[in-house]
Design a protein around this motif. Structure first.
Motif, PDB file in Angstrom:
ATOM      1  N   CYS A  57       0.844  -1.196   0.000  1.00  0.00           N
ATOM      2  CA  CYS A  57       0.000   0.000   0.000  1.00  0.00           C
ATOM      3  C   CYS A  57       0.877   1.243   0.000  1.00  0.00           C
ATOM      4  O   CYS A  57       1.783   1.377   0.832  1.00  0.00           O
ATOM      5  N   SER A  58       0.608   2.160  -0.905  1.00  0.00           N
ATOM      6  CA  SER A  58       1.426   3.365  -1.025  1.00  0.00           C
ATOM      7  C   SER A  58       1.209   4.331   0.141  1.00  0.00           C
ATOM      8  O   SER A  58       2.029   5.207   0.383  1.00  0.00           O
ATOM      9  N   LYS A  59       0.117   4.148   0.882  1.00  0.00           N
ATOM     10  CA  LYS A  59      -0.192   5.050   1.990  1.00  0.00           C
ATOM     11  C   LYS A  59       0.393   4.564   3.314  1.00  0.00           C
ATOM     12  O   LYS A  59       1.040   5.327   4.036  1.00  0.00           O
ATOM     13  N   CYS A  60       0.156   3.298   3.629  1.00  0.00           N
ATOM     14  CA  CYS A  60       0.591   2.800   4.939  1.00  0.00           C
ATOM     15  C   CYS A  60       1.744   1.817   4.853  1.00  0.00           C
ATOM     16  O   CYS A  60       2.346   1.459   5.873  1.00  0.00           O
ATOM     17  N   ARG A  64      -0.883  -6.034   1.050  1.00  0.00           N
ATOM     18  CA  ARG A  64      -2.318  -6.288   0.950  1.00  0.00           C
ATOM     19  C   ARG A  64      -2.679  -7.010  -0.343  1.00  0.00           C
ATOM     20  O   ARG A  64      -1.949  -6.956  -1.332  1.00  0.00           O
ATOM     21  N   CYS A  68      -6.544  -2.253   0.615  1.00  0.00           N
ATOM     22  CA  CYS A  68      -5.927  -2.014   1.918  1.00  0.00           C
ATOM     23  C   CYS A  68      -7.035  -1.768   2.923  1.00  0.00           C
ATOM     24  O   CYS A  68      -7.765  -0.781   2.833  1.00  0.00           O
ATOM     25  N   THR A  70      -6.693  -0.968   5.917  1.00  0.00           N
ATOM     26  CA  THR A  70      -6.346   0.127   6.819  1.00  0.00           C
ATOM     27  C   THR A  70      -6.683   1.482   6.202  1.00  0.00           C
ATOM     28  O   THR A  70      -7.243   2.358   6.863  1.00  0.00           O
ATOM     29  N   CYS A  71      -6.354   1.628   4.928  1.00  0.00           N
ATOM     30  CA  CYS A  71      -6.549   2.906   4.239  1.00  0.00           C
ATOM     31  C   CYS A  71      -7.816   2.950   3.394  1.00  0.00           C
ATOM     32  O   CYS A  71      -8.143   3.992   2.823  1.00  0.00           O
ATOM     33  N   CYS A  72      -8.492   1.826   3.296  1.00  0.00           N
ATOM     34  CA  CYS A  72      -9.734   1.741   2.517  1.00  0.00           C
ATOM     35  C   CYS A  72      -9.502   2.135   1.059  1.00  0.00           C
ATOM     36  O   CYS A  72     -10.229   2.950   0.496  1.00  0.00           O
ATOM     37  N   SER A  73      -8.470   1.553   0.473  1.00  0.00           N
ATOM     38  CA  SER A  73      -8.156   1.840  -0.919  1.00  0.00           C
ATOM     39  C   SER A  73      -7.871   0.547  -1.665  1.00  0.00           C
ATOM     40  O   SER A  73      -7.395  -0.429  -1.082  1.00  0.00           O
ATOM     41  N   ASP A 101      -8.469  -5.276  11.719  1.00  0.00           N
ATOM     42  CA  ASP A 101      -8.910  -4.772  10.415  1.00  0.00           C
ATOM     43  C   ASP A 101      -8.899  -5.848   9.336  1.00  0.00           C
ATOM     44  O   ASP A 101      -9.825  -5.946   8.532  1.00  0.00           O
TER      45      ASP A 101
END
Length: 304
Positions: A57-60, A64, A68, A70-73, A101
């Motif tokens: 995931c590029s955010k967290c 995944r 994701c 966690t980030c809902c993406s 999660d």
């Protein structure tokens, strides 16, 4: 009705049970393909994503598959490749802070119906107008979806007479239940008068609340004073297909996504007074695919 509904047995209660340990002994009981017959978008995109493997995931930075949690993406899947669903009523999910999660199915609803689903982490709970919201959770005084709308309309009067602690009504005859609620635009209806009629029948229901937690954690949220005096709705005719069934617990504990799906299914039939033709089946898009993957893996491992 979908074959998923046809394979369900009556049960006395329903809780959102989503974070329990996997028990391989349950695999053979998962109902001979209970999720077959649903009107689902093609799983080909998920099959291809699975072949490519997990992504970062590029955010967290988490590893995944598909999305994701966690980030809902989405990951490895584009928004254009998955079904997006418009729901007839807004959904709020109150998630326990200790809920894992990666084991929760609540994220499925948020990804597939992003405009109509909101997830809050307890103790964050919105300031609800109690006469416009229902909580899907069993207990004393909980009513069926069939009776929900009339109960909701009766609540202001019953409270004015000091009877809010009593069950609001006896079970209504099915012919007495009127169509109830569609605040979202109906894509199949170009008739503004018809849309207004639906909105008027839907009133006063504005939002439906679900609890996302393990069975042992539900009490902390369900007894929160901010959810007290809220009409409770109980699903009584469903059996879970979840692969993380808690050992020693009955199969009437539904995963969060199952509870949302079944509520909307009953709502469509009993409140909107329309034949169900799979309008919300795609809420189980990820769930049904993961169900098949888990079963195939356990079968291959000789655990079934």
């Amino acid at each position: 009705m979908s074959s998923l509904d046809q394979n369900q047995r009556l049960h006395p209660s329903c809780r959102d049970k989503t974070t329990v340990s996997s028990d391989s002994s349950d695999t053979c009981e998962l109902a001979e393909q209970p999720l077959q017959g649903l009107k689902l978008a093609s799983h080909a995109v998920l099959e291809k994503a699975q072949e490519r493997g997990r992504l970062k995931c590029s955010k967290c930075g988490g590893s995944r598959m598909f999305f994701c949690y966690t980030c809902c993406s989405l990951l490895g899947v584009s928004l254009q490749e998955i079904p997006l669903i418009t729901l007839p009523v807004k959904i709020d999910i109150i998630k326990h802070p200790n809920e894992t999660d990666g084991k929760s199915t609540a994220i499925h609803a948020k990804i597939l119906a992003p405009s109509d689903v909101t997830i809050y982490t307890y103790p964050c709970i919105p300031d609800y107008e109690k006469d416009e919201v229902v909580l899907v959770f069993p207990g004393p005084g909980a009513v069926s979806v069939q009776d929900m709308m009339q109960c909701l309309r009766d609540m202001p009067e019953s409270r004015s007479h000091g009877s809010s602690d009593e069950p609001c009504i006896k079970r209504l005859k099915s012919e007495e239940v009127q169509g109830a609620t569609h605040t979202a635009k109906n894509p199949e209806s170009g008739n503004s008068e018809e849309a207004k009629g639906l909105e008027s029948r839907v009133y006063p229901l504005q939002r439906v609340v679900f609890i996302d937690s393990t069975w042992n954690q539900t009490n902390k949220i369900s007894t929160d004073e901010r959810l007290q005096d809220m009409l409770r709705v109980e699903l009584k005719t469903r059996k879970t297909c979840f692969w993380r069934h808690q050992k020693g617990k009955p199969d009437t504990y539904l995963a969060t996504i199952e509870a949302i799906y079944y509520f909307l299914n009953d709502f469509h039939v009993h409140c909107l007074s329309q034949e169900y033709k799979g309008e919300y089946d795609n809420l189980l898009f990820f769930y049904s695919y993961l169900h098949s993957v888990v079963n195939k893996a356990k079968t291959a491992a000789g655990k079934c």
